[in-house]
Design a protein around this motif. Structure first.
Motif: not given
Lengths: 323, 311
Positions: A1-3, A8-12
């Motif tokens: 879940m964390l990864s 996703r946050v990094l991509q954004t």
């Protein structure tokens, strides 16, 4: 879940940086801020001060870095058109747009969702057919035509509602609202309907298709076989399973709603962000256009991220599949 | 599983036999005939008339006449006249001509740009693919209408103040064209990735074709059909986008008006009750776009049943 969340946050963040870089290049390469922002009789000292304030004396990477830092601090640069800080322009216009979006969302929820559920549950009734037939108009009519027609009918012919502006507003200090006065509500009705036309028809058609699809699935057949009442089957078992695609697609439509708000605000002379954006395009006011570019991208990205991260809350099976 | 799908599925496409027959048989034909008639109207009428948007074409004495069946209407002007005394029948022909031209040109630009990039991404693969498709992903954050507005603003800033009619039209065509390239690129890329590993490509390579020859002479003809379907559907969207830009005053200039510009002008006279100036171009725009969409949907169902229900 964390990864999953962190990737996703990094991509954004990466995409937002790319968008900011494009916006930065626009601001850097189009128009000469010194020529536009300095008075003709400026002294050398004034010129130097402005060069330093705009970081023009630094290399490009450092300038991009300070551009991003400035953005994060809400320091959006200075408009070429009005010579005012862009942040101030946006702050003045934001409440009008937010209230318009809020009321049109309200209309979407109050009309679109019940009508969509009805059309999905009783697709053959004459009511559902009538709703589907009218919704064709909502899909095909261009947004500005809807606005023009509403004005022609309700303010010119019938004279019921005003056709432009926000009516009387109340200043709450941090927020000017039109929702506390009678004329404010009268003024917001037509633009909110025009803006929500697309969303309402979209929600109706989407919910209908989804519900008709879910209605055919195994668990609904099983619930029928168990002899559960129809109402419980539709409202407890079926609707839950339509939530995921409906929320996803609504999230993806947000960009369109922002675009349509520009059009709607123009038709009804609504003093919001869309009008500001349009004036900036007409005047080729690059700093404002750049901020709008980043703002729309950021809103879209963040909403998408939120939608995706909310999947596990709606459908816990997703987590099990990914882990 | 197969049983569960059959019974309710029939009810899904039930909407009356009449509607079905119109939709499945004659609908696209009627729409195609309407399109042909409107196109003929838009491109033939201007050949035999004085441009109503030039100085010679106006006559202020005849301004704001209502349609001929209304009180005060002039029998010479079937649909009435606008504020400058232009006959609406003529003005609409010129407006529709501009709308169709700008729509078709911008779709072509999107088709060429997106098609080429998609071909490169699919055939070359690797970093080119990554670069092009990531750019497409970023662009998808922006709806086409908004993107066209932003491109319009940026190009205005580059071009500067001195703009001819030709430059203004070019700006609009480019803005709309570039706002739509992603869909073509994605479609053609996925088809090319399938095609490039097929035997006929290997055969062409063995027989000594250059890579460029393989892409354009062998692969391209095999992946064109879905592109034309998307192009037809996009034509409707492109025309609406152009009308919206012109309505907002950031599109085509008044001397070379499109339907959107005519609606913008008419909108100013709505308050005084002169409804016809805005109404005719609105109706014409909607008829044209609906006809384009009906034809486009039909082509999509015929050429590419997989895409059914999308877009």
């Amino acid at each position: 879940m964390l990864s999953y969340v962190s990737s996703r946050v990094l991509q954004t963040v990466a995409v937002l940086l790319v968008i900011s870089f494009i916006a930065f290049l626009l601001v850097q390469n189009l128009g000469d801020p010194l020529a536009i922002l300095l008075p003709p009789d400026a002294t050398l000292a004034q010129r130097d001060a402005l060069v330093r304030a705009l970081h023009l004396n630094q290399p490009i990477v450092a300038r991009f870095f300070s551009f991003v830092v400035d953005m994060l601090h809400g320091n959006f640069g200075i408009s070429y058109r009005t010579q005012e800080p862009v942040a101030k322009l946006i702050a003045e216009r934001f409440p009008a747009t937010a209230e318009l979006a809020f009321v049109s969302l309200l209309i979407t929820i109050v009309i679109g969702i019940p009508a969509g559920v009805y059309c999905g549950v009783r697709p053959r009734s004459w009511m559902a057919r009538a709703i589907m037939f009218t919704s064709i108009a909502g899909v095909t009519l261009p947004n500005f035509v809807v606005g023009v027609v509403l004005i022609a009918v309700f303010s010119v012919r019938l004279g019921w509602l005003p056709s432009f502006g926000r009516g009387a507003t109340v200043n709450l200090g941090f927020w000017t609202t039109g929702l506390l006065t009678r004329s404010g509500w009268e003024s917001i009705i037509l633009p909110a309907i025009a803006l929500s036309t697309f969303q309402v028809t979209f929600v109706i058609r989407l919910l209908r298709t989804q519900l008709m699809e879910v209605g055919r699935s195994e668990h609904i057949r099983f619930a029928r076989a168990r002899g559960l009442p129809d109402r419980r089957i539709w409202y407890v078992y079926a609707i839950k399973n339509t939530l995921l695609p409906v929320i996803t697609i609504m999230g993806l439509q947000l960009g369109n709603i922002i675009a349509f708000s520009v059009v709607t605000e123009n038709v009804f002379a609504w003093p919001g962000l869309g009008t500001l954006f349009l004036q900036s395009i007409q005047a080729a006011d690059i700093p404002v256009i750049a901020v709008y570019l980043i703002f729309v991208g950021a809103v879209f990205m963040v909403i998408n991220l939120a939608v995706e991260l909310s999947y596990p809350l709606i459908d816990p099976r997703i987590l099990k599949r990914t882990s | 599983m197969s049983m569960s799908g059959t019974v309710p599925r029939r009810s899904q496409r039930r909407p009356t036999r009449l509607w079905r027959s119109i939709r499945h048989a004659s609908g696209p034909w009627i729409a195609a005939v309407i399109l042909a008639l409107l196109a003929a109207y838009a491109f033939v009428v201007p050949l035999f008339s004085v441009d109503p948007f030039s100085l010679a074409g106006m006559s202020i004495l005849d301004s704001l006449l209502p349609p001929r069946w209304m009180a005060g209407g002039d029998p010479a002007h079937w649909l009435g006249t606008d504020d400058q005394g232009r006959d609406m029948v003529l003005a609409l022909a010129y407006g529709l001509r501009t709308s169709i031209s700008v729509g078709v040109l911008s779709v072509l630009i999107g088709l060429v740009v997106g098609g080429t990039l998609g071909l490169i991404a699919g055939f070359v693969g690797g970093w080119a693919d990554t670069l092009i498709m990531r750019a497409a992903d970023v662009q998808l954050a922006y709806p086409a209408l908004l993107l066209a507005m932003i491109i319009d603003g940026v190009v205005r800033a580059i071009v500067g103040g001195q703009r001819s009619v030709f430059a203004a039209v070019t700006i609009v065509v480019i803005s709309i064209g570039f706002a739509f390239w992603v869909q073509y690129a994605r479609t053609i890329r996925s088809s090319v990735m399938v095609e490039r590993d097929l035997d006929y490509v290997s055969a062409a390579r063995i027989s000594g074709r250059s890579e460029i020859g393989i892409v354009f002479l062998h692969i391209l003809p095999n992946v064109m059909a879905p592109l034309f379907v998307i192009a037809t559907i996009n034509l409707g969207i492109a025309i609406i986008t152009e009308a919206t830009l012109s309505f907002l005053g950031i599109g085509i200039p008044l001397t070379y008006p499109s339907l959107g510009m005519l609606i913008r002008t008419g909108n100013n006279f709505l308050q005084s009750g002169d409804w016809w100036i805005a109404a005719w171009p609105c109706i014409l725009l909607v008829i044209f776009v609906v006809a384009v969409n009906v034809v486009g949907d039909h082509l999509r169902d015929v050429f590419n049943p997989r895409l059914k229900g999308r877009g």
